[in-house]
Design a protein around this motif. Sequence first.
Motif, PDB file in Angstrom:
ATOM      1  N   ALA A 185       0.843  -1.193   0.000  1.00  0.00           N
ATOM      2  CA  ALA A 185       0.000   0.000   0.000  1.00  0.00           C
ATOM      3  C   ALA A 185       0.879   1.244   0.000  1.00  0.00           C
ATOM      4  O   ALA A 185       1.789   1.367   0.817  1.00  0.00           O
ATOM      5  CB  ALA A 185      -0.918   0.001   1.213  1.00  0.00           C
ATOM      6  N   LEU A 186       0.584   2.144  -0.921  1.00  0.00           N
ATOM      7  CA  LEU A 186       1.372   3.365  -1.037  1.00  0.00           C
ATOM      8  C   LEU A 186       0.695   4.496  -0.260  1.00  0.00           C
ATOM      9  O   LEU A 186      -0.186   4.258   0.566  1.00  0.00           O
ATOM     10  CB  LEU A 186       1.561   3.697  -2.509  1.00  0.00           C
ATOM     11  CG  LEU A 186       2.329   2.603  -3.285  1.00  0.00           C
ATOM     12  CD1 LEU A 186       2.241   2.822  -4.779  1.00  0.00           C
ATOM     13  CD2 LEU A 186       3.780   2.548  -2.835  1.00  0.00           C
ATOM     14  N   THR A 187       1.083   5.734  -0.506  1.00  0.00           N
ATOM     15  CA  THR A 187       0.645   6.861   0.320  1.00  0.00           C
ATOM     16  C   THR A 187      -0.872   6.967   0.433  1.00  0.00           C
ATOM     17  O   THR A 187      -1.419   7.209   1.509  1.00  0.00           O
ATOM     18  CB  THR A 187       1.221   8.170  -0.247  1.00  0.00           C
ATOM     19  OG1 THR A 187       2.648   8.089  -0.256  1.00  0.00           O
ATOM     20  CG2 THR A 187       0.798   9.350   0.617  1.00  0.00           C
ATOM     21  N   ASN A 188      -1.585   6.791  -0.672  1.00  0.00           N
ATOM     22  CA  ASN A 188      -3.043   6.918  -0.680  1.00  0.00           C
ATOM     23  C   ASN A 188      -3.745   5.581  -0.472  1.00  0.00           C
ATOM     24  O   ASN A 188      -4.958   5.471  -0.682  1.00  0.00           O
ATOM     25  CB  ASN A 188      -3.508   7.562  -1.987  1.00  0.00           C
ATOM     26  CG  ASN A 188      -3.021   8.994  -2.128  1.00  0.00           C
ATOM     27  OD1 ASN A 188      -3.338   9.854  -1.313  1.00  0.00           O
ATOM     28  ND2 ASN A 188      -2.208   9.242  -3.156  1.00  0.00           N
ATOM     29  N   GLY A 189      -3.009   4.577  -0.052  1.00  0.00           N
ATOM     30  CA  GLY A 189      -3.609   3.296   0.261  1.00  0.00           C
ATOM     31  C   GLY A 189      -3.807   2.364  -0.913  1.00  0.00           C
ATOM     32  O   GLY A 189      -4.389   1.282  -0.757  1.00  0.00           O
ATOM     33  N   ASN A 190      -3.341   2.734  -2.103  1.00  0.00           N
ATOM     34  CA  ASN A 190      -3.519   1.901  -3.286  1.00  0.00           C
ATOM     35  C   ASN A 190      -2.320   0.969  -3.487  1.00  0.00           C
ATOM     36  O   ASN A 190      -1.176   1.328  -3.160  1.00  0.00           O
ATOM     37  CB  ASN A 190      -3.692   2.781  -4.524  1.00  0.00           C
ATOM     38  CG  ASN A 190      -4.947   3.634  -4.449  1.00  0.00           C
ATOM     39  OD1 ASN A 190      -6.060   3.127  -4.489  1.00  0.00           O
ATOM     40  ND2 ASN A 190      -4.757   4.945  -4.321  1.00  0.00           N
ATOM     41  N   VAL A 191      -2.589  -0.217  -4.023  1.00  0.00           N
ATOM     42  CA  VAL A 191      -1.559  -1.195  -4.373  1.00  0.00           C
ATOM     43  C   VAL A 191      -1.542  -1.330  -5.892  1.00  0.00           C
ATOM     44  O   VAL A 191      -2.583  -1.647  -6.490  1.00  0.00           O
ATOM     45  CB  VAL A 191      -1.836  -2.568  -3.715  1.00  0.00           C
ATOM     46  CG1 VAL A 191      -0.774  -3.573  -4.132  1.00  0.00           C
ATOM     47  CG2 VAL A 191      -1.887  -2.433  -2.205  1.00  0.00           C
ATOM     48  N   VAL A 192      -0.420  -1.064  -6.498  1.00  0.00           N
ATOM     49  CA  VAL A 192      -0.343  -1.065  -7.965  1.00  0.00           C
ATOM     50  C   VAL A 192      -0.810  -2.387  -8.553  1.00  0.00           C
ATOM     51  O   VAL A 192      -1.516  -2.427  -9.565  1.00  0.00           O
ATOM     52  CB  VAL A 192       1.101  -0.762  -8.427  1.00  0.00           C
ATOM     53  CG1 VAL A 192       1.229  -0.913  -9.948  1.00  0.00           C
ATOM     54  CG2 VAL A 192       1.519   0.633  -8.005  1.00  0.00           C
ATOM     55  N   ASP A 193      -0.469  -3.480  -7.906  1.00  0.00           N
ATOM     56  CA  ASP A 193      -0.806  -4.804  -8.432  1.00  0.00           C
ATOM     57  C   ASP A 193      -2.299  -5.094  -8.422  1.00  0.00           C
ATOM     58  O   ASP A 193      -2.772  -5.957  -9.158  1.00  0.00           O
ATOM     59  CB  ASP A 193      -0.081  -5.871  -7.609  1.00  0.00           C
ATOM     60  CG  ASP A 193      -0.146  -7.249  -8.259  1.00  0.00           C
ATOM     61  OD1 ASP A 193       0.086  -7.337  -9.478  1.00  0.00           O
ATOM     62  OD2 ASP A 193      -0.440  -8.227  -7.542  1.00  0.00           O
ATOM     63  N   THR A 194      -3.055  -4.360  -7.608  1.00  0.00           N
ATOM     64  CA  THR A 194      -4.495  -4.649  -7.495  1.00  0.00           C
ATOM     65  C   THR A 194      -5.371  -3.449  -7.845  1.00  0.00           C
ATOM     66  O   THR A 194      -6.567  -3.445  -7.528  1.00  0.00           O
ATOM     67  CB  THR A 194      -4.819  -5.120  -6.066  1.00  0.00           C
ATOM     68  OG1 THR A 194      -4.448  -4.106  -5.127  1.00  0.00           O
ATOM     69  CG2 THR A 194      -4.085  -6.420  -5.748  1.00  0.00           C
ATOM     70  N   ILE A 195      -4.828  -2.434  -8.450  1.00  0.00           N
ATOM     71  CA  ILE A 195      -5.631  -1.259  -8.832  1.00  0.00           C
ATOM     72  C   ILE A 195      -6.761  -1.695  -9.760  1.00  0.00           C
ATOM     73  O   ILE A 195      -6.552  -2.420 -10.729  1.00  0.00           O
ATOM     74  CB  ILE A 195      -4.742  -0.198  -9.507  1.00  0.00           C
ATOM     75  CG1 ILE A 195      -3.948   0.566  -8.459  1.00  0.00           C
ATOM     76  CG2 ILE A 195      -5.568   0.763 -10.353  1.00  0.00           C
ATOM     77  CD1 ILE A 195      -3.016   1.614  -9.009  1.00  0.00           C
ATOM     78  N   ASP A 196      -7.961  -1.202  -9.466  1.00  0.00           N
ATOM     79  CA  ASP A 196      -9.136  -1.543 -10.279  1.00  0.00           C
ATOM     80  C   ASP A 196     -10.040  -0.320 -10.369  1.00  0.00           C
ATOM     81  O   ASP A 196     -10.561   0.158  -9.349  1.00  0.00           O
ATOM     82  CB  ASP A 196      -9.897  -2.719  -9.653  1.00  0.00           C
ATOM     83  CG  ASP A 196     -10.982  -3.263 -10.578  1.00  0.00           C
ATOM     84  OD1 ASP A 196     -11.389  -2.549 -11.529  1.00  0.00           O
ATOM     85  OD2 ASP A 196     -11.423  -4.400 -10.348  1.00  0.00           O
ATOM     86  N   ILE A 197     -10.232   0.202 -11.564  1.00  0.00           N
ATOM     87  CA  ILE A 197     -11.053   1.397 -11.761  1.00  0.00           C
ATOM     88  C   ILE A 197     -12.381   1.072 -12.450  1.00  0.00           C
ATOM     89  O   ILE A 197     -13.144   1.988 -12.775  1.00  0.00           O
ATOM     90  CB  ILE A 197     -10.301   2.439 -12.606  1.00  0.00           C
ATOM     91  CG1 ILE A 197     -10.041   1.883 -14.029  1.00  0.00           C
ATOM     92  CG2 ILE A 197      -8.982   2.838 -11.937  1.00  0.00           C
ATOM     93  CD1 ILE A 197      -9.474   2.897 -14.987  1.00  0.00           C
ATOM     94  N   SER A 198     -12.660  -0.201 -12.643  1.00  0.00           N
ATOM     95  CA  SER A 198     -13.846  -0.584 -13.409  1.00  0.00           C
ATOM     96  C   SER A 198     -15.144  -0.126 -12.751  1.00  0.00           C
ATOM     97  O   SER A 198     -16.153   0.116 -13.438  1.00  0.00           O
ATOM     98  CB  SER A 198     -13.881  -2.096 -13.622  1.00  0.00           C
ATOM     99  OG  SER A 198     -13.891  -2.773 -12.374  1.00  0.00           O
ATOM    100  N   ALA A 199     -15.159   0.002 -11.419  1.00  0.00           N
ATOM    101  CA  ALA A 199     -16.393   0.378 -10.714  1.00  0.00           C
ATOM    102  C   ALA A 199     -16.493   1.868 -10.456  1.00  0.00           C
ATOM    103  O   ALA A 199     -17.493   2.336  -9.885  1.00  0.00           O
ATOM    104  CB  ALA A 199     -16.482  -0.391  -9.388  1.00  0.00           C
ATOM    105  N   LEU A 200     -15.501   2.626 -10.847  1.00  0.00           N
ATOM    106  CA  LEU A 200     -15.522   4.069 -10.583  1.00  0.00           C
ATOM    107  C   LEU A 200     -16.437   4.793 -11.559  1.00  0.00           C
ATOM    108  O   LEU A 200     -16.568   4.413 -12.727  1.00  0.00           O
ATOM    109  CB  LEU A 200     -14.103   4.638 -10.679  1.00  0.00           C
ATOM    110  CG  LEU A 200     -13.076   4.093  -9.681  1.00  0.00           C
ATOM    111  CD1 LEU A 200     -11.738   4.791  -9.885  1.00  0.00           C
ATOM    112  CD2 LEU A 200     -13.556   4.276  -8.243  1.00  0.00           C
TER     113      LEU A 200
END
Length: 300
Positions: A185-200
């Motif tokens: 988890a990076l600064t904003n709590g996101n993990v590059v390996d699991t990023i998912d924008i499909s529901a945004l």
Amino acid sequence: MSSLMTNASAMTALQTLRNTSANLAETQNRISTGYRVAGAEDNAAYWSIATTMRSDNMALSAVEDSLGLGAATVDVMYTAMDSTVDVMNEIKSKLVAARTPGVDRGKIQSDINELQNQLKSTAESAVFNGENWLSSDVTTVTSKEIVSSFTRVGGAVSVLTTTVDITATQLYDTTGGGSGILDRALTNGNVVDTIDISALTDAAADLTTLEGMISDVDEALGLITDSATLLGSTKKRVDLQKDFVSALIDSIDRGVGQLVDADMNKESTRLQALQTQQQLGIQALSIANQGSQNILSLFR
């Protein structure tokens, strides 16, 4: 005084011939072996130094091989890391494109999924000689060492190494602990390996989340760039050390040669002179042996 019992002239000629023959044998041995000091009996001090330096040179040859192995390992890791930078740039550009209102984020996510799979595949395939510094377990091994030199100071020998901090190059944590650049988890709590924008959606909160993803991907990209810089610097250092060790081996060979190698021009000239002296010595001995025959003629 002439004597039948003691032929002083013959004794002198014989001794001279023996010395000449010994010198001739020594010169012929130097020419045949190429060495002025072939053994401890020739010059104990020079032979001892040469033997020690030859042994050290063999050790340096092993160091050169180790440096070649280390350079190849670093090169594989650097190549994979450099490829990862390109993929991360693609993911970043996809996320920026997804910021546009009304865009089909589900289709963009399909592309991102493939890029995430590519990141994983690149990290796992960065293997050389059983070593993988990008997908690893740093809970037990945090650094790797590359043999870089062999030194002898005051009779004490030591092997020097170049240390690489693999905690800085770890993209994935094989233990599942999430300590790698791409699976933590990076600064904003996101993990590059699991990023998912499909529901945004285009809602303000979702756009804020998306901007946080973009920021975290950019953060990860910066960390990967730093890792690539570290590997590139290490690769350059290892290459320079390899060139130095190669030059050092040649220098030691030249130094040993100056101590023990025969000067072939000098030895060939000396050989001709000794061969002439030997022929003259044989003639002198023959003349000295004829003295007794001259005494015999006095009694006829």
